[in-house]
Design a protein around this motif. Structure first.
Motif, PDB file in Angstrom:
ATOM      1  N   LEU A  23      45.338  44.373  28.758  1.00 37.42           N
ATOM      2  CA  LEU A  23      45.512  43.788  27.535  1.00 37.42           C
ATOM      3  C   LEU A  23      45.734  41.964  27.746  1.00 37.42           C
ATOM      4  CD1 LEU A  23      45.569  43.745  24.687  1.00 37.42           C
ATOM      5  CD2 LEU A  23      47.843  44.302  24.616  1.00 37.42           C
ATOM      6  N   GLU A  24      46.620  41.889  28.759  1.00 37.67           N
ATOM      7  CA  GLU A  24      46.941  40.506  29.133  1.00 37.67           C
ATOM      8  C   GLU A  24      46.051  39.652  29.750  1.00 37.67           C
ATOM      9  OE1 GLU A  24      48.115  42.581  32.784  1.00 37.67           O
ATOM     10  OE2 GLU A  24      48.111  42.964  30.697  1.00 37.67           O
ATOM     11  N   LYS A  25      44.804  40.284  30.248  1.00 36.40           N
ATOM     12  CA  LYS A  25      43.642  39.581  30.904  1.00 36.40           C
ATOM     13  C   LYS A  25      42.538  39.357  29.684  1.00 36.40           C
ATOM     14  CE  LYS A  25      45.121  39.597  34.956  1.00 36.40           C
ATOM     15  NZ  LYS A  25      45.521  38.363  35.610  1.00 36.40           N
ATOM     16  N   ALA A  26      42.753  39.633  28.601  1.00 39.84           N
ATOM     17  CA  ALA A  26      41.747  39.510  27.349  1.00 39.84           C
ATOM     18  C   ALA A  26      41.069  38.118  27.458  1.00 39.84           C
ATOM     19  CB  ALA A  26      42.170  39.815  25.985  1.00 39.84           C
ATOM     20  N   GLU A  27      42.104  36.881  27.597  1.00 43.17           N
ATOM     21  CA  GLU A  27      41.390  35.667  27.476  1.00 43.17           C
ATOM     22  C   GLU A  27      40.834  35.180  28.853  1.00 43.17           C
ATOM     23  OE1 GLU A  27      41.204  34.206  24.600  1.00 43.17           O
ATOM     24  OE2 GLU A  27      41.962  35.792  23.419  1.00 43.17           O
ATOM     25  N   SER A  28      41.332  35.934  30.016  1.00 42.35           N
ATOM     26  CA  SER A  28      40.813  35.504  31.562  1.00 42.35           C
ATOM     27  C   SER A  28      39.187  35.431  31.335  1.00 42.35           C
ATOM     28  CB  SER A  28      41.387  36.427  32.402  1.00 42.35           C
ATOM     29  OG  SER A  28      42.700  36.287  32.138  1.00 42.35           O
ATOM     30  N   TYR A  29      38.707  34.523  32.333  1.00 39.77           N
ATOM     31  CA  TYR A  29      37.467  34.505  32.796  1.00 39.77           C
ATOM     32  C   TYR A  29      37.107  35.636  33.856  1.00 39.77           C
ATOM     33  CZ  TYR A  29      35.865  31.076  29.495  1.00 39.77           C
ATOM     34  OH  TYR A  29      35.913  30.550  28.224  1.00 39.77           O
ATOM     35  N   PRO A  30      35.950  36.236  33.916  1.00 36.59           N
ATOM     36  CA  PRO A  30      35.611  37.106  35.148  1.00 36.59           C
ATOM     37  C   PRO A  30      35.944  36.713  36.499  1.00 36.59           C
ATOM     38  CG  PRO A  30      33.639  37.222  33.613  1.00 36.59           C
ATOM     39  CD  PRO A  30      34.651  36.059  33.121  1.00 36.59           C
ATOM     40  N   ARG A  31      35.879  35.406  36.632  1.00 36.84           N
ATOM     41  CA  ARG A  31      36.082  34.757  38.054  1.00 36.84           C
ATOM     42  C   ARG A  31      37.559  34.924  38.423  1.00 36.84           C
ATOM     43  NH1 ARG A  31      38.062  29.572  36.297  1.00 36.84           N
ATOM     44  NH2 ARG A  31      37.199  29.646  34.238  1.00 36.84           N
ATOM     45  N   GLN A  32      38.730  34.959  37.458  1.00 39.91           N
ATOM     46  CA  GLN A  32      40.060  35.101  37.519  1.00 39.91           C
ATOM     47  C   GLN A  32      40.397  36.662  37.506  1.00 39.91           C
ATOM     48  OE1 GLN A  32      40.539  33.235  33.665  1.00 39.91           O
ATOM     49  NE2 GLN A  32      41.462  31.397  34.541  1.00 39.91           N
ATOM     50  N   LEU A  33      39.482  37.536  37.745  1.00 41.67           N
ATOM     51  CA  LEU A  33      40.046  38.864  37.931  1.00 41.67           C
ATOM     52  C   LEU A  33      39.532  39.292  39.304  1.00 41.67           C
ATOM     53  CD1 LEU A  33      38.361  40.257  34.636  1.00 41.67           C
ATOM     54  CD2 LEU A  33      40.722  39.313  34.959  1.00 41.67           C
ATOM     55  N   SER A  34      40.237  40.530  39.621  1.00 40.33           N
ATOM     56  CA  SER A  34      40.026  41.264  40.819  1.00 40.33           C
ATOM     57  C   SER A  34      38.844  42.112  40.595  1.00 40.33           C
ATOM     58  CB  SER A  34      41.425  42.061  41.447  1.00 40.33           C
ATOM     59  OG  SER A  34      41.392  43.117  40.551  1.00 40.33           O
ATOM     60  N   GLY A  35      38.171  42.621  41.770  1.00 38.88           N
ATOM     61  CA  GLY A  35      36.892  43.618  41.481  1.00 38.88           C
ATOM     62  C   GLY A  35      37.338  44.835  40.564  1.00 38.88           C
ATOM     63  N   GLY A  36      38.496  45.544  40.892  1.00 38.01           N
ATOM     64  CA  GLY A  36      39.047  46.544  40.253  1.00 38.01           C
ATOM     65  C   GLY A  36      39.244  46.235  38.690  1.00 38.01           C
ATOM     66  N   LYS A  51      37.188  43.673  17.302  1.00 37.05           N
ATOM     67  CA  LYS A  51      38.187  43.011  18.044  1.00 37.05           C
ATOM     68  C   LYS A  51      39.297  43.943  18.378  1.00 37.05           C
ATOM     69  CE  LYS A  51      40.339  38.844  19.434  1.00 37.05           C
ATOM     70  NZ  LYS A  51      41.075  37.385  19.066  1.00 37.05           N
ATOM     71  N   GLU A  52      39.831  44.617  17.336  1.00 36.28           N
ATOM     72  CA  GLU A  52      40.774  45.686  17.350  1.00 36.28           C
ATOM     73  C   GLU A  52      40.501  46.649  18.494  1.00 36.28           C
ATOM     74  OE1 GLU A  52      42.216  46.706  13.493  1.00 36.28           O
ATOM     75  OE2 GLU A  52      42.765  48.684  14.372  1.00 36.28           O
ATOM     76  N   GLU A  53      39.356  46.991  18.167  1.00 34.60           N
ATOM     77  CA  GLU A  53      39.019  48.326  19.266  1.00 34.60           C
ATOM     78  C   GLU A  53      38.907  47.729  20.660  1.00 34.60           C
ATOM     79  OE1 GLU A  53      35.103  49.908  18.450  1.00 34.60           O
ATOM     80  OE2 GLU A  53      35.272  51.437  20.222  1.00 34.60           O
ATOM     81  N   ALA A  54      38.324  46.632  20.806  1.00 32.91           N
ATOM     82  CA  ALA A  54      38.512  45.922  22.313  1.00 32.91           C
ATOM     83  C   ALA A  54      39.696  45.629  22.941  1.00 32.91           C
ATOM     84  CB  ALA A  54      37.544  44.599  22.167  1.00 32.91           C
ATOM     85  N   LEU A  55      40.735  45.447  22.051  1.00 27.94           N
ATOM     86  CA  LEU A  55      42.131  45.334  22.617  1.00 27.94           C
ATOM     87  C   LEU A  55      42.828  46.514  22.751  1.00 27.94           C
ATOM     88  CD1 LEU A  55      43.357  42.230  20.233  1.00 27.94           C
ATOM     89  CD2 LEU A  55      42.590  42.218  22.558  1.00 27.94           C
ATOM     90  N   LYS A  56      42.525  47.597  21.816  1.00 27.00           N
ATOM     91  CA  LYS A  56      42.881  48.754  21.884  1.00 27.00           C
ATOM     92  C   LYS A  56      42.432  49.392  23.291  1.00 27.00           C
ATOM     93  CE  LYS A  56      41.882  52.715  19.815  1.00 27.00           C
ATOM     94  NZ  LYS A  56      41.216  53.231  18.513  1.00 27.00           N
ATOM     95  N   LEU A  57      41.072  49.216  23.674  1.00 29.72           N
ATOM     96  CA  LEU A  57      40.508  49.892  24.836  1.00 29.72           C
ATOM     97  C   LEU A  57      40.955  49.116  26.239  1.00 29.72           C
ATOM     98  CD1 LEU A  57      36.959  50.597  23.969  1.00 29.72           C
ATOM     99  CD2 LEU A  57      38.737  52.224  24.646  1.00 29.72           C
ATOM    100  N   LEU A  58      41.252  47.830  26.259  1.00 27.76           N
ATOM    101  CA  LEU A  58      41.693  47.099  27.339  1.00 27.76           C
ATOM    102  C   LEU A  58      43.127  47.339  27.447  1.00 27.76           C
ATOM    103  CD1 LEU A  58      40.200  43.307  26.356  1.00 27.76           C
ATOM    104  CD2 LEU A  58      39.690  44.911  28.198  1.00 27.76           C
ATOM    105  N   LYS A  59      43.793  47.611  26.453  1.00 25.08           N
ATOM    106  CA  LYS A  59      45.047  48.006  26.611  1.00 25.08           C
ATOM    107  C   LYS A  59      45.377  49.143  27.644  1.00 25.08           C
ATOM    108  CE  LYS A  59      49.578  48.815  24.260  1.00 25.08           C
ATOM    109  NZ  LYS A  59      50.101  49.252  23.110  1.00 25.08           N
ATOM    110  N   ARG A  60      44.407  50.207  26.996  1.00 25.78           N
ATOM    111  CA  ARG A  60      44.240  51.604  27.715  1.00 25.78           C
ATOM    112  C   ARG A  60      43.942  51.482  29.109  1.00 25.78           C
ATOM    113  NH1 ARG A  60      40.502  56.361  25.903  1.00 25.78           N
ATOM    114  NH2 ARG A  60      40.658  56.390  28.065  1.00 25.78           N
ATOM    115  N   VAL A  61      43.251  50.616  29.610  1.00 20.07           N
ATOM    116  CA  VAL A  61      42.966  50.185  31.063  1.00 20.07           C
ATOM    117  C   VAL A  61      43.803  49.453  31.796  1.00 20.07           C
ATOM    118  CG1 VAL A  61      40.422  51.054  30.759  1.00 20.07           C
ATOM    119  CG2 VAL A  61      41.031  48.587  30.703  1.00 20.07           C
ATOM    120  N   GLY A  62      44.981  48.987  30.987  1.00 17.72           N
ATOM    121  CA  GLY A  62      45.839  48.034  31.564  1.00 17.72           C
ATOM    122  C   GLY A  62      45.597  46.587  31.531  1.00 17.72           C
TER     123      GLY A  62
END
Ligand SMILES: Nc1ncnc2c1ncn2[C@@H]1O[C@H](COP(=O)(O)OP(=O)(O)OP(=O)(O)O)[C@@H](O)[C@H]1O
Ligand SMILES: [Mg+2]
Lengths: 227, 247
Positions: free
Chosen positions: B132-145, B119-130
């Motif tokens: 982090l605040e979407k960690a709890e979102s579902y795919p349908r709530q995200l843009s294509g990018g 989990k720690e690594e996941a959060l680190k990587l998500l932060k890197r790609v900007g």
């Protein structure tokens, strides 16, 4: 005095209908839950291509889908006792319903599995998941979600099919109605109460399933389409 | 010379007895190298990547991962796939799981790694790609990018020896292309070994150590990006590159 309802008759016989309605609900509930379980098990057997069982399931599904419930019930209630297997009429009703419903649920479920795009499977494979892991963790949850509308429709279908049960001497709504008509010739009243009783049972079920469907759709499960 | 990570020899593949989609492909990629494959539509680019990842079974030829033959035995396919990451054009996030569960699933289930550490690594990587605040979102709530960046993180979480990217920006709106390609450019800088199929020629030029021009299932050219994009040797490559120019 045709055309005017005998209200005291209706009031008088309401408890009878209530009791019959409860029996109908009980049988339907057992039948629906049982069908669901049988449906999933059958589907798993077919999906995992378990030898021996897999063709057996195929035979069962064909048999169940291509014979009317009434015939199935007659076989259970009148046929099997001749072979030494005796059921209570209630058990007979529930088993008959499960026999019928299981195949419908299995087919609905299969459609759900087929609707998960192939590339979802590949996406899981490319992460190193095995076939079994992919099935349980990726395919199954999505299949269940997309099958919900089918499950709801099947449940309503099964509930309606319980009307056939009076044929095997089960004191369900239909049976009570026929009984009352036979005894008192109050056809209009008895039929009106029958319709109302079914409506009271079916309407909430229908509303609940609409609600579930909407929630599932909102969750966006299963639809992997792009934004 | 650095270690060869992935290699094919005489890789051939055809569908339903038709013409060969891939015809005796000899290919190799070294540790830390970025190879970009370009070529006209239908020339076999996706099929090639899918063969490398064993999603498609080659008719003949060998695929070697760090020198080990991987396309002969059926039993351990998942063991090899685990070491080869893949990102698809259509993202293919799991719609019933949120972002963090999407990216943690395989490390936990397949590699049986420690939950907190993953989990720690996941959060680190998500932060890197900007994201982090979407960690709890579902795919349908995200843009294509955003979905595609999650898909990249999901692949990286497995610490793959090589990453295969198949037209990962082809389904994106133009304004989202950059945010995804930026991530890939950074990975390249960090020394990630990658095989990239793309139609973004500017990006190909910037990211590639080597460009392969594939046409009708054969490698027609293989050279440094400066050479390929300024003076391609074959007529077909010239014609192909010209389709990207507007006068
Ligand atoms: N599963 C399949 N069954 C039959 N033919 C296939 C299959 N997959 C690909 N092909 C064929 O193989 C050829 C190569 O396809 P491939 O998807 O590898 O091309 P591509 O280079 O990735 O094209 P694009 O740039 O459009 O993505 C095409 O002619 C395609 O029709
Ligand atoms: Mg392609």
């Amino acid at each position: 005095m045709r055309g005017i309802m005998d209200y005291s008759f209706i009031v008088e016989n309401t408890p009878l209908y209530l009791e019959a309605a409860l029996l109908t609900i009980k049988i339907a509930a057992c039948g629906i839950v049982g069908s669901f379980v049988v449906g999933i098990v059958c589907c798993l057997i077919r999906e995992l291509k378990i030898p021996l069982l897999s063709p057996l399931v195929q035979v069962y599904i064909e048999l169940s889908r291509n014979t009317p419930l009434l015939i199935q019930l007659f076989f259970l209630y009148f046929g099997l006792p001749k072979l030494g297997i005796v059921w209570s009429s209630e058990a007979c009703g529930i088993i008959g319903l499960i026999f019928l419903g299981g195949s419908y649920m299995a087919e609905g479920f299969r459609t759900g599995i087929d609707n998960v795009p192939k590339i979802q499977r590949e996406s899981a494979y490319s992460l190193g998941l095995t076939g079994t892991q992919t099935f349980w963790k990726i395919i199954l949850p999505q299949a269940i979600a997309t099958s919900v509308p089918v499950f709801c429709a099947n449940s309503i279908f099964l509930l309606k099919e319980t009307s056939v049960f009076s044929a095997v001497a089960l004191a369900d709504l239909m049976y009570v109605t026929k009984d009352l008509i036979g005894l008192y010739y109050k056809t209009d009243e008895a039929l009106l109460m029958l319709v109302i009783a079914y409506l009271i049972i079916l309407l909430p079920l229908s509303l609940i399933s609409t609600w579930i469907e909407r929630r599932v759709r909102y969750a966006g499960y299963g639809n992997t389409g792009t934004l | 010379m650095k270690q060869v990570i992935l290699e094919t020899a005489g890789l051939t593949k055809s569908f339903d007895k038709g013409n060969a989609v891939l015809n005796k492909i000899d290919f190799s990629i070294h540790q830390g190298e970025v190879v970009v494959i370009v070529g006209p539509s239908g020339c076999g680019k996706s099929t090639f990547l899918r063969c490398l990842n064993l999603l498609e079974e080659a008719d003949s030829g060998e695929i070697l991962l760090e020198g080990k033959l991987i396309n002969q035995e059926k039993k351990n396919v998942h063991k090899y796939r685990e070491q080869i990451g893949m990102v698809f054009q259509s993202y293919e996030l799991f719609p019933h799981k949120n972002v963090i569960d999407n990216v943690c699933l395989a490390p936990l289930l397949v590699q049986k790694r420690n939950k907190d550490e993953v989990k720690e690594e996941a959060l680190k990587l998500l932060k890197r790609v900007g994201l982090l605040e979407k960690a709890e979102s579902y795919p349908r709530q995200l843009s294509g990018g955003q979905k595609q960046r999650v898909a990249i993180v999901r692949a990286l979480m497995m610490h793959p020896k090589v990453l295969l990217l198949d037209e990962i920006t082809a389904a994106l709106d133009p304004e989202m292309v950059r945010e995804v390609l930026q991530v890939v450019l950074e990975l390249a800088k960090e020394g990630m070994t990658m095989v990239i199929v793309t139609h973004e020629m500017e990006f190909a030029r910037a990211v590639a150590d080597r460009v392969i021009f594939l046409d009708r299932g054969e490698i027609l050219e293989e050279e440094k990006p400066e050479e390929f994009f300024t003076c391609p040797r074959t007529e077909r490559a010239k014609k192909f590159l010209n389709t990207f120019h507007y006068e």
